[in-house]
Design a protein around this motif. Structure first.
Motif, PDB file in Angstrom:
ATOM      1  N   ASN A 112      -2.206  -6.136  -2.400  1.00 55.43           N
ATOM      2  CA  ASN A 112      -3.466  -6.625  -1.870  1.00 55.43           C
ATOM      3  C   ASN A 112      -3.801  -5.835  -0.607  1.00 55.43           C
ATOM      4  O   ASN A 112      -3.222  -4.780  -0.350  1.00 55.43           O
ATOM      5  CB  ASN A 112      -3.372  -8.124  -1.563  1.00 55.43           C
ATOM      6  N   GLN A 113      -4.678  -6.360   0.168  1.00 56.09           N
ATOM      7  CA  GLN A 113      -5.048  -5.687   1.416  1.00 56.09           C
ATOM      8  C   GLN A 113      -3.829  -5.575   2.335  1.00 56.09           C
ATOM      9  O   GLN A 113      -3.064  -6.526   2.477  1.00 56.09           O
ATOM     10  CB  GLN A 113      -6.159  -6.474   2.129  1.00 56.09           C
ATOM     11  N   SER A 114      -3.668  -4.413   2.954  1.00 60.07           N
ATOM     12  CA  SER A 114      -2.514  -4.214   3.832  1.00 60.07           C
ATOM     13  C   SER A 114      -2.636  -5.082   5.075  1.00 60.07           C
ATOM     14  O   SER A 114      -3.728  -5.368   5.542  1.00 60.07           O
ATOM     15  CB  SER A 114      -2.433  -2.737   4.235  1.00 60.07           C
ATOM     16  N   THR A 115      -1.506  -5.488   5.594  1.00 52.23           N
ATOM     17  CA  THR A 115      -1.479  -6.265   6.837  1.00 52.23           C
ATOM     18  C   THR A 115      -0.540  -5.587   7.826  1.00 52.23           C
ATOM     19  O   THR A 115       0.330  -4.793   7.435  1.00 52.23           O
ATOM     20  CB  THR A 115      -0.977  -7.698   6.576  1.00 52.23           C
ATOM     21  N   MET A 116      -0.706  -5.878   9.099  1.00 51.36           N
ATOM     22  CA  MET A 116       0.156  -5.285  10.108  1.00 51.36           C
ATOM     23  C   MET A 116       1.602  -5.698   9.903  1.00 51.36           C
ATOM     24  O   MET A 116       2.524  -4.921  10.171  1.00 51.36           O
ATOM     25  CB  MET A 116      -0.311  -5.696  11.502  1.00 51.36           C
ATOM     26  N   GLN A 117       1.804  -6.896   9.380  1.00 52.72           N
ATOM     27  CA  GLN A 117       3.176  -7.351   9.144  1.00 52.72           C
ATOM     28  C   GLN A 117       3.860  -6.458   8.111  1.00 52.72           C
ATOM     29  O   GLN A 117       5.016  -6.049   8.282  1.00 52.72           O
ATOM     30  CB  GLN A 117       3.175  -8.809   8.665  1.00 52.72           C
ATOM     31  N   THR A 118       3.115  -6.130   7.037  1.00 56.77           N
ATOM     32  CA  THR A 118       3.685  -5.258   5.998  1.00 56.77           C
ATOM     33  C   THR A 118       3.957  -3.866   6.550  1.00 56.77           C
ATOM     34  O   THR A 118       5.012  -3.278   6.284  1.00 56.77           O
ATOM     35  CB  THR A 118       2.716  -5.164   4.806  1.00 56.77           C
ATOM     36  N   ILE A 119       3.019  -3.346   7.319  1.00 61.43           N
ATOM     37  CA  ILE A 119       3.200  -2.007   7.912  1.00 61.43           C
ATOM     38  C   ILE A 119       4.390  -2.015   8.861  1.00 61.43           C
ATOM     39  O   ILE A 119       5.186  -1.056   8.884  1.00 61.43           O
ATOM     40  CB  ILE A 119       1.911  -1.577   8.632  1.00 61.43           C
ATOM     41  N   ASN A 120       4.559  -3.072   9.623  1.00 55.67           N
ATOM     42  CA  ASN A 120       5.706  -3.183  10.534  1.00 55.67           C
ATOM     43  C   ASN A 120       7.021  -3.194   9.765  1.00 55.67           C
ATOM     44  O   ASN A 120       8.021  -2.617  10.206  1.00 55.67           O
ATOM     45  CB  ASN A 120       5.582  -4.441  11.391  1.00 55.67           C
ATOM     46  N   GLU A 121       7.024  -3.863   8.600  1.00 53.87           N
ATOM     47  CA  GLU A 121       8.242  -3.886   7.768  1.00 53.87           C
ATOM     48  C   GLU A 121       8.567  -2.482   7.265  1.00 53.87           C
ATOM     49  O   GLU A 121       9.743  -2.081   7.228  1.00 53.87           O
ATOM     50  CB  GLU A 121       8.048  -4.842   6.585  1.00 53.87           C
ATOM     51  N   ILE A 122       7.526  -1.731   6.871  1.00 53.68           N
ATOM     52  CA  ILE A 122       7.745  -0.350   6.410  1.00 53.68           C
ATOM     53  C   ILE A 122       8.281   0.499   7.563  1.00 53.68           C
ATOM     54  O   ILE A 122       9.211   1.304   7.382  1.00 53.68           O
ATOM     55  CB  ILE A 122       6.430   0.248   5.858  1.00 53.68           C
ATOM     56  N   GLU A 123       7.730   0.312   8.753  1.00 54.45           N
ATOM     57  CA  GLU A 123       8.180   1.074   9.925  1.00 54.45           C
ATOM     58  C   GLU A 123       9.637   0.756  10.262  1.00 54.45           C
ATOM     59  O   GLU A 123      10.406   1.643  10.661  1.00 54.45           O
ATOM     60  CB  GLU A 123       7.285   0.775  11.123  1.00 54.45           C
ATOM     61  N   THR A 124      10.015  -0.496  10.098  1.00 50.00           N
ATOM     62  CA  THR A 124      11.405  -0.897  10.362  1.00 50.00           C
ATOM     63  C   THR A 124      12.350  -0.152   9.434  1.00 50.00           C
ATOM     64  O   THR A 124      13.416   0.346   9.845  1.00 50.00           O
ATOM     65  CB  THR A 124      11.561  -2.414  10.187  1.00 50.00           C
ATOM     66  N   ILE A 125      11.968  -0.078   8.149  1.00 48.54           N
ATOM     67  CA  ILE A 125      12.792   0.656   7.168  1.00 48.54           C
ATOM     68  C   ILE A 125      12.810   2.145   7.521  1.00 48.54           C
ATOM     69  O   ILE A 125      13.852   2.809   7.445  1.00 48.54           O
ATOM     70  CB  ILE A 125      12.251   0.430   5.738  1.00 48.54           C
ATOM     71  N   TRP A 126      11.647   2.674   7.907  1.00 43.31           N
ATOM     72  CA  TRP A 126      11.545   4.098   8.259  1.00 43.31           C
ATOM     73  C   TRP A 126      12.523   4.459   9.382  1.00 43.31           C
ATOM     74  O   TRP A 126      13.183   5.496   9.333  1.00 43.31           O
ATOM     75  CB  TRP A 126      10.106   4.419   8.655  1.00 43.31           C
ATOM     76  N   LYS A 127      12.601   3.601  10.380  1.00 42.37           N
ATOM     77  CA  LYS A 127      13.471   3.879  11.527  1.00 42.37           C
ATOM     78  C   LYS A 127      14.938   3.980  11.120  1.00 42.37           C
ATOM     79  O   LYS A 127      15.718   4.700  11.747  1.00 42.37           O
ATOM     80  CB  LYS A 127      13.291   2.800  12.594  1.00 42.37           C
ATOM     81  N   LYS A 128      15.329   3.264  10.079  1.00 43.84           N
ATOM     82  CA  LYS A 128      16.715   3.338   9.600  1.00 43.84           C
ATOM     83  C   LYS A 128      17.035   4.716   9.026  1.00 43.84           C
ATOM     84  O   LYS A 128      18.177   5.188   9.083  1.00 43.84           O
ATOM     85  CB  LYS A 128      16.953   2.282   8.515  1.00 43.84           C
ATOM     86  N   PHE A 129      15.992   5.359   8.463  1.00 42.05           N
ATOM     87  CA  PHE A 129      16.203   6.638   7.786  1.00 42.05           C
ATOM     88  C   PHE A 129      15.833   7.842   8.643  1.00 42.05           C
ATOM     89  O   PHE A 129      16.377   8.922   8.470  1.00 42.05           O
ATOM     90  CB  PHE A 129      15.378   6.687   6.487  1.00 42.05           C
TER      91      PHE A 129
END
Length: 806
Positions: A638-655
């Protein structure tokens, strides 16, 4: 004498206070619009003009045609610049440039996002007039892993510390770069920018001897008084000497046969100061300005001034009957016609001068909003150059003379005897010239209205056209190489987020193409085809929702798919592949061996570039684990939300450890390709409204004067029983007639102009009757609304009061 003229002009303006105010406002808006447009055009023309050696610097352009694919790019081989310096006696030196855009820079444990990053040869500062604040221009880029920071970047990273000899790391590279210099920030009006420059020799590809690997920009500095055509004439010999053997080796045909089959491969020089005004060159760092828009806006500026001048003429000649007695008396007492012309012209020049002052105030207040709209840095510096104020004064006097010259000669031509007998006043009621001028005003207004509507409809067509893939609800991460070979694991982690439906990795995405490669077809090895190439994973088509027309997509159960390809429908059509499943493309591998790529599927055509360009052949190959560069595309349910983007960023930081996640939304990014069209359409609307407002302002003043002239007539008709509607029609019928005449003249002008403008777009709207009819309706509505207030006021006035007034 001048003092007396000014005093007389001021007295004259006071007597006509209402009409003078209308003239000043109309001229002020017209001058303000013209000034803003002139400043914008001068700003665009000033790109790269500040370079001290600009007349000797040229960029190398590759102009080629392979198969049906035309190529006009600034990308050239690494080896070509030094070879030209050695072989061409007209060339003094070369400079190669490699731009990257946004980049991550690390200082110890701190990370900074730098917007513009580039690699350049050590000759950079002899080519471009960017002041070097620290370091020696000849030495700052002459060693591997050396770096120059812009002044603002140095301040951002090091504060007040001296950055010289300190080190930084770039992206995921392990080797530190040593800072050898600090340069001034790039000016806004240059065709590319760099916040960080690193030595070009650091890049291993800078030593690539391959003549057909075109990846870098090459600039040449010619010796003084050298004709660039002498250099252009030498390129054919260079191509024959160096590129001919490579064509023979790779494709098995001679250069002559390669050209005889319809292919083309040549270079030419592009002057430095022409780069920003040449939108035909692909892959520019900064989008070039199309000169046609400068012509359009320049024409609009002239038309608006013409409308404002016509207003002045109309009101001045309309008031001739009021000033006729003044002229007659002056002539009777010995005034010459020349003195009267001088006096009337001084009136108009004074009005124009007052309008100029008002216009400057309008410009100073309007420029910030104008700059925000265009993302430019246009400014009005009254005192930075000695010639600015004199030029404005000359412009003001010119406008005053343009607007006042006819009324001056007309008013001064009255014969005293006829004037004093009232014959001029009676003759003025015909107003044939005013009718012509009003028609011309509305002709211009209708052209602006219809032209703006067509421009806007083309923009909306480009923004809303089905592009063959779903660009909505898609987030794209740049710099996929930051996570190296962990892309597959990263995708799996992101897919655990409930709001995510699919994730894909690819080397290119629509709007960001980076590989144009040559291929041959099995059974037709004499011909080379140029295809836009993209390496993708299994989930690319699902993520982008590109539809399959025939065949199948990459399938994990077929290991052979890793050496297969999928093409778009245009490839099948253009290369006449009647049985695609039996066709194989051939590409030359790293060891000069042939790699065969069977076609397993055909997709619907989709726009991987803007709608300015036609859809060309496109090949999609399988991306293996070693191809870590490119993009990661994430589709939301559905429409993106800041919460979803923050979750993606959290995963990104691990890698990606300390590298921030750089991302954009596909729909907004893709639509950015039409930023120039959007801005130009908005400006056209603004200037069209202002032009119409000026015309309406003059029409209001003219209507007011006409009603004053016909006050007695209206009173008599009302007393004899005429209805309000019949009197309104009587006063407005002339305007309706003039708008109809203007419309008939404007329609063919708009048709030919708009049709010619639309030819710049491969995918475009068709001209329809709708805009032409609507333009007429808007013009007639504006005209009637403009005259309605004064007309209705006159119609509703008690006849007894009217006749008493007379």
């Amino acid at each position: 004498m001048i003092k007396n003229l000014l005093k007389t002009s001021l007295r004259s303006l006071k007597k006509q206070k209402g009409y003078t105010s209308i003239n000043i406002l109309g001229l002020a808006i017209g001058i303000a619009c013209s000034l803003i447009i002139a400043l914008f055009i001068l700003h665009q023309l000033s790109y790269d003009q500040y370079h001290t050696k600009k007349d000797r610097i040229y960029r190398l352009i590759l102009d080629g045609k392979i198969g049906e694919q035309e190529v006009l790019v600034s990308s050239t081989a690494a080896v070509i610049g030094p070879t030209i310096v050695t072989d061409f006696p007209e060339v003094e030196s070369c400079m190669r440039l490699n731009t990257f855009g946004e980049t991550i820079v690390k200082k110890e444990d701190k990370t900074f996002t730098i917007r513009d990053f580039a690699e350049a040869d050590s000759t950079f500062f002899s080519f471009f007039s960017i002041p070097l604040l620290k370091g020696e221009s000849k030495n700052v880029l002459n060693e591997p892993y050396s770096m120059v920071l812009s002044e603002s970047t140095a301040k951002k990273i090091f504060g007040n510390e001296n950055p010289i000899n300190k080190t930084l790391k770039i992206n995921t590279r392990n080797e530190p770069y040593r800072i050898t210099g600090v340069m001034a920030d790039f000016p806004e009006n240059t065709h590319f920018k760099a916040d960080i420059l690193t030595s070009y020799m650091t890049n291993p590809r800078s030593r690539d001897p391959e003549w057909l690997n075109n990846s870098f920009e090459t600039y040449l500095m010619l010796y003084e008084n050298t004709n660039p055509e002498q250099v252009n004439a030498r390129f054919s010999g260079m191509i024959k000497k160096y590129i001919g053997p490579r064509v023979q080796e790779l494709f098995g045909v001679s250069l002559e046969d390669f050209f005889a089959s319809g292919n083309r491969y040549n270079f030419h020089l592009q002057p430095l100061t022409k780069i920003h005004l040449d939108p035909t060159i692909e892959h520019e760092v900064k989008p070039a300005t199309d000169p046609k828009y400068l012509w359009i806006f320049g024409s609009i500026a002239i038309l608006i001034i013409v409308i404002a001048s016509i207003n002045f003429m109309n009101l001045s000649t309309a008031q001739a009957s009021k000033r006729a007695k003044e002229v007659g008396i002056k002539k009777a007492t010995g005034a010459s016609r020349a003195s009267l012309v001088t006096q009337f012209l001084s009136d108009s020049v004074l009005i124009s001068f007052i309008a100029l002052i008002v216009a400057i105030v309008i410009v100073l207040f309007a420029l910030p909003a104008f700059n925000r709209l265009l993302g430019a840095e246009v400014e009005l510096s009254l005192f930075s150059n000695w010639y600015t104020i004199p030029l404005l004064l000359v412009f003001s006097v010119s406008v005053g003379l343009l607007a006042g010259i006819y009324p001056a000669f007309y008013l001064s031509s009255f014969v005293p005897v006829k004037v004093l007998r009232g014959k001029v006043r009676d003759a003025m009621k015909n107003g044939k010239l005013r009718s012509v001028l009003v028609s011309f005003q509305f002709l211009i207004s209708i052209v602006l209205i219809i032209g703006t509507m067509i421009m806007y409809r083309q923009l909306q067509y480009m923004l809303n056209k089905d592009v063959g893939f779903n660009k909505e609800q898609m987030l794209v991460i740049q710099q996929a190489g930051s996570i190296g070979d962990k892309v597959k694991t990263f995708k799996q982690e992101v897919l655990k987020i409930p709001e995510i439906s699919s994730v894909s990795a690819s080397t290119a995405i629509p709007g960001h193409n980076n590989n144009n490669n040559g291929y041959m077809l099995e059974g037709n090895s004499d011909q080379t085809f140029l295809l836009q190439s993209n390496w993708v994973d299994y989930d690319f088509f699902k993520t982008y929702q590109i539809k399959l027309q025939d065949g199948r997509l990459f399938d994990r159960s077929f290991t052979s798919d890793e050496q297969a390809c999928i093409v778009n429908a245009q490839t099948i059509k253009e290369y006449n592949l009647t049985d695609f499943s039996a066709s194989r493309f051939i590409v030359i591998g790293d060891n000069n061996e042939n790699i065969y790529l069977p076609i397993i599927g055909v997709t619907n055509d989709f726009h991987f570039r803007s709608l300015h360009n036609r859809i060309t052949p496109y090949i999609i190959r399988f991306k293996d684990e070693n191809q870590n560069y490119g993009y990661i595309s994430i589709r939301f349910n559905n429409q993106s939300t800041m919460q979803t983007i923050n979750e993606i960023e959290t995963i990104w930081k691990k890698f990606a450890s300390n590298n921030p996640m750089q991302y954009f939304f596909m729909d907004k990014d893709f639509n950015q390709m039409y930023r120039a069209e959007r801005q130009n359409a908005q400006l056209s609307v603004l200037f069209a409204i202002l032009g119409i407002f000026i015309a309406a302002l003059g029409l209001f003043g003219l209507t007011s004067f006409t009603i004053e002239q016909r006050t007695k007539e209206v009173g008599v008709r009302k007393s004899l029983g005429a209805s309000d509607g019949s009197i309104f029609y009587l006063i407005s019928k002339e305007i309706i007639f003039l708008v109809c005449i203007a419309t008939l003249l404007a329609w063919p002008l708009v048709f030919f102009g708009a049709n010619n403008w639309l030819q710049n777009y491969y995918y475009r709207v068709n001209l329809s009757v709708y805009e032409f009819v609507l333009g007429f309706v808007i013009a007639i509505s504006i005209a009637l609304l403009t005259i309605s207030y004064r007309t209705i006021q006159s119609v509703r006035t008690n006849p007894a009061l009217t006749l008493r007034y007379e």
